[in-house]
Write an enzyme that holds these catalytic residues in place. Structure first.
Site, mmCIF file in Angstrom:
data_model
loop_
_atom_site.group_PDB
_atom_site.id
_atom_site.type_symbol
_atom_site.label_atom_id
_atom_site.label_comp_id
_atom_site.label_asym_id
_atom_site.label_seq_id
_atom_site.Cartn_x
_atom_site.Cartn_y
_atom_site.Cartn_z
ATOM 1 N N HIS A 58 -7.374 -6.115 1.291
ATOM 2 C CA HIS A 58 -6.170 -5.288 1.485
ATOM 3 C C HIS A 58 -5.344 -5.739 2.688
ATOM 4 C CE1 HIS A 58 -4.019 -1.613 0.415
ATOM 5 N NE2 HIS A 58 -4.039 -1.177 1.656
ATOM 6 N N ASP A 99 -10.213 -5.696 -2.697
ATOM 7 C CA ASP A 99 -9.556 -4.668 -1.882
ATOM 8 C C ASP A 99 -10.442 -3.427 -1.905
ATOM 9 O OD1 ASP A 99 -7.882 -2.503 -1.123
ATOM 10 O OD2 ASP A 99 -6.098 -3.605 -1.747
ATOM 11 N N SER A 152 0.840 -1.197 0.000
ATOM 12 C CA SER A 152 0.000 0.000 0.000
ATOM 13 C C SER A 152 0.882 1.256 0.000
ATOM 14 C CB SER A 152 -0.946 -0.073 1.212
ATOM 15 O OG SER A 152 -1.986 0.848 1.072
HETATM 16 N N1 GSH Z 1 -7.720 2.584 9.194
HETATM 17 C C1 GSH Z 1 -7.965 2.322 7.802
HETATM 18 C C2 GSH Z 1 -7.288 1.095 7.318
HETATM 19 C C3 GSH Z 1 -5.787 1.195 7.372
HETATM 20 C C4 GSH Z 1 -5.163 0.043 6.663
HETATM 21 O O1 GSH Z 1 -5.840 -0.736 5.962
HETATM 22 N N2 GSH Z 1 -3.871 -0.099 6.805
HETATM 23 C C5 GSH Z 1 -3.207 -1.133 6.069
HETATM 24 C C6 GSH Z 1 -2.114 -0.514 5.251
HETATM 25 S S1 GSH Z 1 -2.776 0.708 4.155
HETATM 26 C C7 GSH Z 1 -2.586 -2.147 7.003
HETATM 27 O O2 GSH Z 1 -1.684 -2.843 6.620
HETATM 28 N N3 GSH Z 1 -3.078 -2.228 8.229
HETATM 29 C C8 GSH Z 1 -2.526 -3.113 9.232
HETATM 30 C C9 GSH Z 1 -3.120 -4.479 9.242
HETATM 31 O O3 GSH Z 1 -3.959 -4.805 8.392
HETATM 32 O O4 GSH Z 1 -2.702 -5.254 10.092
HETATM 33 C C10 GSH Z 1 -9.442 2.261 7.535
HETATM 34 O O5 GSH Z 1 -10.115 2.974 8.221
HETATM 35 O O6 GSH Z 1 -9.901 1.583 6.640
#
Ligand code: GSH
EC number: 3.1.2.12
Length: 282
Positions: A261, A228, A150
């Site tokens: 995602h 995603d 990402s």
């Molecule tokens: N907080 C965000 C999502 C953030 C998110 O998806 N972060 C990804 C990277 S862009 C991630 O790897 N999060 C940590 C995980 O999934 O453990 C939302 O409100 O949808």
């Protein structure tokens, strides 16, 4: 070069998993990173594969969630996982949003105040951290790979396209492919680089714009889940694909039905990425 403090060390798959802190000259803050050193490093330096994580992640996320260590130990790859931003830089508002400031450095060198005093993640991950790793861990200085997810997929592509001589292999999971055109990128770039989207500065951190003009000499692997939720609003892999075609970049973009995602998606394809890098770095 700064002293490295070791916060934790664990035996893992015959190698060593360790977490560290050091004072960064680029950010002026303490920075954290994790390293997996494979068993092959007992006999001499090994290739190092750097992983840049996404929004809200830190130096632990990939090493805990991706399921990459067992195969890295077999392949003899060092894994290096930096944090995603400076922390505690005392910049007003840095903790307010999940997609700006802490946990969201976007791997750019900020030029606009107040971010420019600490948010220098491009130089940190592409220069300072590799030098620190190569001076303190059994890592080869001429066999480096980079990948990420990402925001970190964007970072990996930008670093490799801008410094092709320093990075022999590159891949990405669900990268933000054209940040100048999507809400996450517009918010981050207008804060870190200033609201003037002057082509030279913003484009220097946009993988699709870079790729239309320059190639990485190696092939690039990108995996993207089709379930995603950020695909059509934030990621735009088709833009990267078009840029690769226009610029003659060898790009393998794989689209996977049903994958989202998350790190469940990353876990499902991480072995292909490790083998891809191991081949290029051999
Ligand atoms: N907080 C965000 C999502 C953030 C998110 O998806 N972060 C990804 C990277 S862009 C991630 O790897 N999060 C940590 C995980 O999934 O453990 C939302 O409100 O949808």
């Amino acid at each position: 070069m700064s002293e490295i403090a070791t916060r934790a060390r664990h035996r893992c798959f015959g190698g060593s998993l360790s977490f560290h802190t050091h004072r960064s000259g680029e950010t002026g803050t303490d920075m954290r990173f994790g390293v997996f050193t494979p068993p092959q490093a007992d006999r001499g330096p090994v290739p190092a594969l750097f992983y840049l994580a996404g929004l809200e992640c830190n130096e632990e996320t990939f090493l805990i969630k991706a399921g990459a260590i067992r195969l890295a130990a077999e392949l003899g790859l060092m894994l290096v996982a930096p944090d995603t931003s400076p922390r505690g830089a005392a910049i007003p508002g840095e903790e307010d949003d999940w997609d700006l400031g802490t946990g969201a450095g976007f791997y750019v060198d900020a030029t606009a105040a107040p971010w420019n005093k600490a948010y220098r993640m491009y130089s940190y991950v592409s220069r300072e951290l590799p030098a620190l790793i190569e001076a303190n861990f059994p890592a080869l200085g001429d066999r480096r790979g980079i990948f990420g997810h990402s925001m970190g997929g964007h970072g990996a592509l930008v670093v490799a396209l801008r410094q092709p001589e320093r990075w022999q292999s590159v891949s990405a999971f669900a990268p933000i492919s054209n940040p100048v055109a999507v809400p996450w990128g517009l918010k981050a770039f207008s804060s870190y680089l200033g609201p003037d989207s002057s082509p030279s500065l913003w484009a220097a951190y946009d993988a699709s714009l870079l790729m239309a003009q320059r190639r990485h000499p190696g092939p690039i692997l990108v995996d993207q889940g089709l379930a995603d939720k950020f695909l059509e609003t934030q990621l735009l892999p088709e833009t990267l694909e078009a840029a690769a075609k226009a610029g003659g970049q060898d790009l393998t973009l794989r689209r996977h039905e049903g994958y989202d995602h998350s790190y469940w998606f990353i876990q499902s394809f991480v072995a292909d990425h490790l083998r891809w890098h191991a081949r290029a770095l051999a």
